[in-house]
Design an enzyme around this catalytic site. Structure first.
Site, PDB file in Angstrom:
ATOM      1  N   LYS A  48     -14.491 -15.062 -15.382  1.00  0.00           N
ATOM      2  CA  LYS A  48     -15.834 -15.620 -15.549  1.00  0.00           C
ATOM      3  C   LYS A  48     -16.279 -15.473 -16.994  1.00  0.00           C
ATOM      4  O   LYS A  48     -16.145 -14.373 -17.540  1.00  0.00           O
ATOM      5  CB  LYS A  48     -16.784 -14.861 -14.625  1.00  0.00           C
TER       6      LYS A  48
ATOM      7  N   LYS B 232     -14.906 -10.345 -16.638  1.00  0.00           N
ATOM      8  CA  LYS B 232     -16.206 -10.986 -16.846  1.00  0.00           C
ATOM      9  C   LYS B 232     -16.679 -10.686 -18.259  1.00  0.00           C
ATOM     10  O   LYS B 232     -16.854  -9.527 -18.633  1.00  0.00           O
ATOM     11  CB  LYS B 232     -17.207 -10.449 -15.824  1.00  0.00           C
TER      12      LYS B 232
HETATM   13  C1  PBG Z   1     -25.225 -10.631 -12.442  1.00  0.00           C
HETATM   14  C2  PBG Z   1     -24.562 -11.958 -12.470  1.00  0.00           C
HETATM   15  C3  PBG Z   1     -24.642 -12.895 -13.497  1.00  0.00           C
HETATM   16  C4  PBG Z   1     -23.963 -14.029 -13.056  1.00  0.00           C
HETATM   17  C5  PBG Z   1     -23.456 -13.748 -11.786  1.00  0.00           C
HETATM   18  N1  PBG Z   1     -23.827 -12.453 -11.446  1.00  0.00           N
HETATM   19  C6  PBG Z   1     -25.391 -12.838 -14.771  1.00  0.00           C
HETATM   20  C7  PBG Z   1     -25.104 -11.755 -15.722  1.00  0.00           C
HETATM   21  O1  PBG Z   1     -24.106 -11.047 -15.643  1.00  0.00           O
HETATM   22  O2  PBG Z   1     -25.951 -11.594 -16.597  1.00  0.00           O
HETATM   23  C8  PBG Z   1     -23.843 -15.300 -13.832  1.00  0.00           C
HETATM   24  C9  PBG Z   1     -23.548 -16.518 -13.045  1.00  0.00           C
HETATM   25  C10 PBG Z   1     -23.893 -17.795 -13.711  1.00  0.00           C
HETATM   26  O3  PBG Z   1     -24.263 -17.841 -14.908  1.00  0.00           O
HETATM   27  O4  PBG Z   1     -23.809 -18.830 -13.034  1.00  0.00           O
HETATM   28  N2  PBG Z   1     -24.402  -9.523 -12.369  1.00  0.00           N
END
Ligand code: PBG
Ligand code: ZN
Length: 336
Positions: free
Chosen positions: A262, A209
């Site tokens: 992601k 991520k």
């Molecule tokens: C939080 C989380 C995020 C997303 C999923 N879980 C945001 C982040 O890490 O700031 C993003 C998902 C999306 O943008 O659709 N842990």
């Protein structure tokens, strides 16, 4: 795959790729990547209340829902062919604190929804997000660290993740999905789940991520934006092309049942390499910013919404995703 005629125009009958493009029937017959509703996972944002269905301004067609509306949505969409859902709690500011205690509350909005879906006997795969940014008053994904450059205290957060995972298992999650990028989180969560007797609860790790600019609309939807700084002390740096391998190996060694890449579209190169490096299911998150960009261009009349969404989502599958988290999921029931 080699064909004797390839690259040899002097042969009398060179291949003509257009022969297989002559009409929709031939084109469909030779297709090898087919997107199905069961490839998709719908994210839902659940907040306290009754009969609440509040649109998220930066995400067309996406709503914050109260548990009653979320349960009805899940029941209806499962009957229509959506097989998987991921739940995020949206917490009132008054219920947030430095350690995100509301995450451990079996009656928080996502947990109430989980329990009601299980009581209703719905057979959907229910995934629960496992993180703290929606629950902490500072908006970071765990307890703060004394070292401002790290932002989040890794090992203190591991304990908290283990406890939240057990609550999610008790509420009926089939899968927990840790998204906080703490080192060792899969091992800690697996140990906590097993110790509490939840050895069948699977872990889908957000293994790879990146600290992306494309999470902005999600942070509106989940009310989980960091109140200071950013997440670069724990999420990955997209300027590094090989670090995905380290994250993948660690999560597999720690017991991840599924792994995620992601965002999706800007990281299809990484997704393809992860697909080739492991045989566990690989999940891609078509994130909020990627979703909203398509809507914004379509709203301006610059691209066609349906055609662009289907093409891009199919490209994510073609790159190697077994499952795709997508806000387009309900619309895809009409489009596929
Ligand atoms: C939080 C989380 C995020 C997303 C999923 N879980 C945001 C982040 O890490 O700031 C993003 C998902 C999306 O943008 O659709 N842990
Ligand atoms: Zn988080």
């Amino acid at each position: 795959m080699a064909n004797p005629q390839d690259g040899n125009p002097s042969l009398p009958h060179p291949r003509r790729p257009r022969r297989l493009r002559r009409g929709a029937v031939l084109r469909d017959a030779v297709t090898d990547v087919v997107l199905r509703p069961s490839d998709l996972v719908l994210p839902l944002f659940v907040r306290a209340g009754q009969d609440v269905r509040t649109p998220v301004p930066s995400m067309p067609d996406v709503h914050q829902m109260s548990p009653d509306v979320a349960v009805r949505t899940i029941v209806d969409l499962s009957a229509a062919g959506v097989t998987s859902f991921i739940l995020f709690s949206v917490i009132d500011a008054a219920d947030k604190d430095a350690h995100g205690s509301a995450a451990m509350d079996p009656d928080n909005p996502a947990n109430v929804t989980l329990k009601r879906v299980r009581d209703a006997g719905v057979e959907a795969m229910m995934i629960a997000d496992l993180c703290f940014c929606e629950f902490t008053d500072h908006g970071h994904c765990g307890a703060l660290d004394a070292d401002a450059r790290l932002t989040v205290d890794n090992d203190a957060t591991l304990d908290m993740l283990g406890r939240q995972a057990v609550v999610l298992g008790e509420c009926g999650a089939d899968v927990v999905a840790p998204s906080g990028m703490m080192d060792g989180q899969v091992r800690a969560i697996r140990a906590a789940l097993d110790q509490a007797g939840h050895d069948h609860t699977a872990i889908l790790s957000y293994s790879i991520k990146y600290a992306s600019a494309m999470y902005g609309p999600f942070r509106d939807a989940a009310d989980g934006a960091p109140q200071f700084g950013d997440r670069r002390g724990y999420q990955m740096d997209w300027r590094r092309s090989r670090e995905w391998h380290t994250e993948l190996q660690l999560d597999l060694a720690e017991g991840a049942d599924m792994v995620m890449v992601k965002p999706a579209v800007a990281y299809l190169d990484v997704l393809r390499q992860v697909r080739e490096a492991t045989d566990v299911p690989v999940v891609a998150y078509h994130v909020s910013g990627e979703y909203s960009m398509i809507h914004a261009a379509a709203a301006n009349g610059w691209i066609d919404l349906e055609a662009s969404a289907v093409e891009i989502t199919t490209a994510i599958k073609r790159a190697g995703a077994d499952l795709i988290f997508s806000y387009f999921t309900p619309r895809m029931l009409d489009w596929l």
